[in-house]
Design an enzyme around this catalytic site. Structure first.
Site, PDB file in Angstrom:
ATOM      1  N   HIS A 102      25.670  39.575  46.136  1.00  0.00           N
ATOM      2  CA  HIS A 102      26.656  40.030  46.809  1.00  0.00           C
ATOM      3  C   HIS A 102      26.937  39.488  47.946  1.00  0.00           C
ATOM      4  CE1 HIS A 102      29.932  42.698  48.601  1.00  0.00           C
ATOM      5  NE2 HIS A 102      30.282  43.134  47.159  1.00  0.00           N
ATOM      6  N   GLU A 174      33.911  37.561  43.243  1.00  0.00           N
ATOM      7  CA  GLU A 174      34.358  38.407  44.076  1.00  0.00           C
ATOM      8  C   GLU A 174      34.608  37.658  45.572  1.00  0.00           C
ATOM      9  OE1 GLU A 174      32.766  42.720  43.427  1.00  0.00           O
ATOM     10  OE2 GLU A 174      31.912  41.771  44.857  1.00  0.00           O
TER      11      GLU A 174
HETATM   12  O1  LIG Z   1      31.135  45.607  45.019  1.00  0.00           O
HETATM   13  C1  LIG Z   1      32.428  45.501  44.917  1.00  0.00           C
HETATM   14  C2  LIG Z   1      33.231  44.714  46.048  1.00  0.00           C
HETATM   15  O2  LIG Z   1      32.550  44.295  46.828  1.00  0.00           O
HETATM   16  C3  LIG Z   1      34.438  45.252  46.067  1.00  0.00           C
HETATM   17  O3  LIG Z   1      34.680  46.088  46.996  1.00  0.00           O
HETATM   18  P1  LIG Z   1      36.224  46.747  47.203  1.00  0.00           P
HETATM   19  O4  LIG Z   1      36.563  47.074  45.899  1.00  0.00           O
HETATM   20  O5  LIG Z   1      36.173  47.837  47.901  1.00  0.00           O
HETATM   21  O6  LIG Z   1      36.890  45.559  48.055  1.00  0.00           O
END
Ligand SMILES: O=C[C@H](O)COP(=O)(O)O
Length: 257
Positions: A102, A174
């Site tokens: 991540h 992401e």
């Molecule tokens: O792990 C999930 C992602 O980092 C997305 O986070 P978010 O939906 O709060 O932007």
């Protein structure tokens, strides 16, 4: 229509009481609405903090259709690695999925392409699903380098895998500029090219190609409609159980349309 993976990482949120309430609510919803199975065409997953792993595993139960994950794991099986948790330990606690790479871990905790490669291998070695996160910064995007950057991150982490091993990997794209409180939701148009690039390389060869970053109840259906997207990886919107249940409904409607 491939199975749609709909999951959340709780990141560093929730006490045990809060986590228990979320997991019990999900379990009870699936029993009441789906006979204890997953919604049609959907693979749910939840990735709590380490401290809640066994609690959530116990609530969901061994035969749960919801996959359970951890947010990180070390590449070594055991040893003098203070503060770390290994894949065998995660598996022992009930995890079936290991989140790897991540952007928050790359930015703050020294995760590199090399460590993501070692962690993907460790997860596969122990029969867990690696959930590999990739994503570029706003600077890379503004310079027009998004697709090349994420393909390089993925290739580095997945180097040397056999087709069979690769087929067990889930990739979550992401973009950093779209994640969390400081991010902004991506438009569908912005995601078409990166997913075309990922799809050309990985569609049909991996278990899933997910999108994550400011997914909400207004944009989820459109995001699932992007070519090659086979799921959503969600933070804030899914931390409230009702938000997560609504995402499951949206995904089921998409999968069964
Ligand atoms: O792990 C999930 C992602 O980092 C997305 O986070 P978010 O939906 O709060 O932007």
């Amino acid at each position: 229509m491939p199975t749609l993976w709909i999951g959340t990482s709780w990141k560093m949120t929730k006490t045990l009481v809060e986590g228990r309430a979320w997991a019990e609510g999900l379990r009870d919803h699936l029993v009441a609405e789906h006979g204890g199975a997953a919604p049609s065409g959907v693979q749910p997953f939840v990735i709590p903090s380490f401290t809640a792993t066994t609690t959530v595993a116990g609530i969901l139960g061994e035969d749960s259709p919801v996959l359970l994950g951890v947010q990180n794991a070390h590449w070594e099986d055991a040893g003098a690695w203070t503060g770390e948790v290994s894949v065998p330990q995660a598996k022992d606690a009930g995890a079936q999925v290991v989140e790897i790479g991540h952007s928050e871990r790359r930015e703050h905790f020294g995760e590199t392409v090399e460590t993501t490669r070692l962690k993907v291998a460790a997860a596969l070695r122990h029969g867990l699903t690696p959930l590999l996160c990739i994503g570029e910064s706003a600077e890379v995007k503004d310079a027009g380098g998004s697709s090349a950057f994420i393909l390089e991150q993925a290739a580095g982490a997945l180097e040397g895998l056999s087709p069979q091993e690769l087929s067990r990997v889930v990739i979550a794209y992401e973009p950093i500029w779209a994640i969390g409180e400081k991010g902004r939701p991506a438009t569908v148009e912005e995601l078409i090219e990166p997913f075309a690039a990922l799809g050309a390389e990985y569609s049909g060869r991996v278990a899933g190609l997910l999108y994550g970053g400011s997914v909400n109840l207004d944009n989820a259906a459109a995001l699932l409609g992007i070519e090659h997207v086979t799921g959503l990886f969600v933070g804030r919107t899914a931390w409230r159980l009702e938000g997560y249940l609504e995402l499951l409904r949206i995904a089921q409607a998409h999968a069964t349309a």
